[in-house]
Design an enzyme around this catalytic site. Structure first.
Site, PDB file in Angstrom:
ATOM      1  N   SER A  14       7.475  -2.415   6.537  1.00 49.61           N
ATOM      2  CA  SER A  14       7.416  -1.320   7.517  1.00 49.61           C
ATOM      3  C   SER A  14       7.777  -1.820   8.911  1.00 49.61           C
ATOM      4  CB  SER A  14       6.023  -0.706   7.556  1.00 49.61           C
ATOM      5  OG  SER A  14       5.657  -0.184   6.309  1.00 49.61           O
TER       6      SER A  14
HETATM    7  N1  SAH Z   1       2.740  -2.252   3.400  1.00 53.04           N
HETATM    8  C1  SAH Z   1       4.064  -2.768   3.079  1.00 53.04           C
HETATM    9  C2  SAH Z   1       5.096  -1.650   3.103  1.00 53.04           C
HETATM   10  C3  SAH Z   1       5.813  -1.622   1.830  1.00 53.04           C
HETATM   11  S1  SAH Z   1       6.780  -0.194   1.503  1.00 53.04           S
HETATM   12  C4  SAH Z   1       4.467  -3.905   3.979  1.00 53.04           C
HETATM   13  O1  SAH Z   1       3.781  -4.170   4.981  1.00 53.04           O
HETATM   14  O2  SAH Z   1       5.455  -4.582   3.705  1.00 53.04           O
HETATM   15  C5  SAH Z   1       5.742   0.684   0.350  1.00 53.04           C
HETATM   16  C6  SAH Z   1       5.336  -0.072  -0.887  1.00 53.04           C
HETATM   17  O3  SAH Z   1       4.570   0.838  -1.669  1.00 53.04           O
HETATM   18  C7  SAH Z   1       6.478  -0.538  -1.788  1.00 53.04           C
HETATM   19  O4  SAH Z   1       6.341  -1.910  -2.013  1.00 53.04           O
HETATM   20  C8  SAH Z   1       6.288   0.282  -3.070  1.00 53.04           C
HETATM   21  O5  SAH Z   1       6.655  -0.432  -4.252  1.00 53.04           O
HETATM   22  C9  SAH Z   1       4.799   0.552  -3.040  1.00 53.04           C
HETATM   23  N2  SAH Z   1       4.343   1.702  -3.826  1.00 53.04           N
HETATM   24  C10 SAH Z   1       4.945   2.915  -3.996  1.00 53.04           C
HETATM   25  N3  SAH Z   1       4.203   3.712  -4.804  1.00 53.04           N
HETATM   26  C11 SAH Z   1       3.105   2.979  -5.158  1.00 53.04           C
HETATM   27  C12 SAH Z   1       1.969   3.230  -6.002  1.00 53.04           C
HETATM   28  N4  SAH Z   1       1.806   4.391  -6.656  1.00 53.04           N
HETATM   29  N5  SAH Z   1       1.055   2.243  -6.125  1.00 53.04           N
HETATM   30  C13 SAH Z   1       1.189   1.063  -5.501  1.00 53.04           C
HETATM   31  N6  SAH Z   1       2.241   0.751  -4.703  1.00 53.04           N
HETATM   32  C14 SAH Z   1       3.189   1.696  -4.529  1.00 53.04           C
END
Ligand code: SAH
Length: 215
Positions: free
Chosen positions: A65
């Site tokens: 993010s």
């Molecule tokens: N918090 C992260 C942002 C990652 S983007 C960071 O700081 O890098 C969002 C993430 O959510 C992705 O890695 C995606 O695979 C995950 N995601 C999407 N749906 C999900 C679910 N149902 N359960 C767990 N993770 C999920």
């Protein structure tokens, strides 16, 4: 490589200045951003990009993010030291480290096995072994560890998942980007004494989708 140099620290200080100009005024959040070496969450080749206020691609077509978004969501959580926090969407692990630096007890779920394993290993290597990571479907939460003081969702949710609400303490806060059309509105949901929800909208953001099941 695991090095954090004066140059990196200088770039972080600049990033913090930029975030505070953009309206982030929670000093604890800014200090956490100052502490976490964001360049260690990207491939070495992208060192230069790590301290720009942008989202950036990581494995499995996901993103780390944007720092502003991380800071904004973290501020909305109103964290107190020792708060038990559930994050949905571990991704690179960067947001989880910011929560940890704020003194939270962090539990984070990721639905991509490859990303989960890679990030779990990274967190141990760079000095965050106490962040608890889980491979699974975030829609289900972590009933074994509930209730949580705070729940943070870092992917675009279609609705407020009931399962997660039931794992939030009374008085607890959930921060969730809810999809409306092609954007997400950043919602802060407070669970009130009588079980009712207070819902506040903090404007539009853009996230990768929260998907059901695992990969
Ligand atoms: N918090 C992260 C942002 C990652 S983007 C960071 O700081 O890098 C969002 C993430 O959510 C992705 O890695 C995606 O695979 C995950 N995601 C999407 N749906 C999900 C679910 N149902 N359960 C767990 N993770 C999920």
């Amino acid at each position: 490589m695991n090095t954090d140099t004066y140059r990196h620290k200088g770039l972080r200080a600049q990033l913090v200045k930029e975030l505070s100009k953009k309206g982030i005024n929670d000093v604890a959040v800014l200090n956490a951003i100052l502490a976490v070496p964001r360049h260690l969450f990207l491939d070495n080749a992208f060192d230069e990009w790590a301290y720009k206020d942008n989202a950036f691609p990581i494995d499995c077509e996901q993103t780390i993010s944007q720092p502003y978004t991380v800071a904004f969501q973290t501020s909305l959580l109103e964290l107190k030291p020792k708060d038990k926090v559930l994050e949905i969407g571990l991704g690179s692990g960067y947001q989880a480290c910011v929560l940890y630096e704020m003194g939270a007890k962090v539990y984070s779920i990721e639905r991509h096995k490859h990303l989960h394993d890679q990030t779990a290993q990274r967190l141990r290597k760079i000095g965050y072994p106490n962040i608890r990571t889980f491979y699974g479907d975030g829609f289900k939460g972590l009933p074994r560890f509930a209730p949580f003081d705070k729940i943070l969702i870092t992917a675009a949710a279609p609705e407020i998942p009931d399962e997660l609400l039931s794992q939030l303490k009374i008085g607890g806060i959930m921060v969730i980007p809810l999809t409306e059309g092609s954007v997400q509105k950043m919602m802060k949901i407070t669970k009130l004494e009588d079980g009712k929800l207070k819902k506040e909208n903090f404007g539009n953001f853009k996230f990768v989708p929260m998907l059901k099941g695992t990969e």
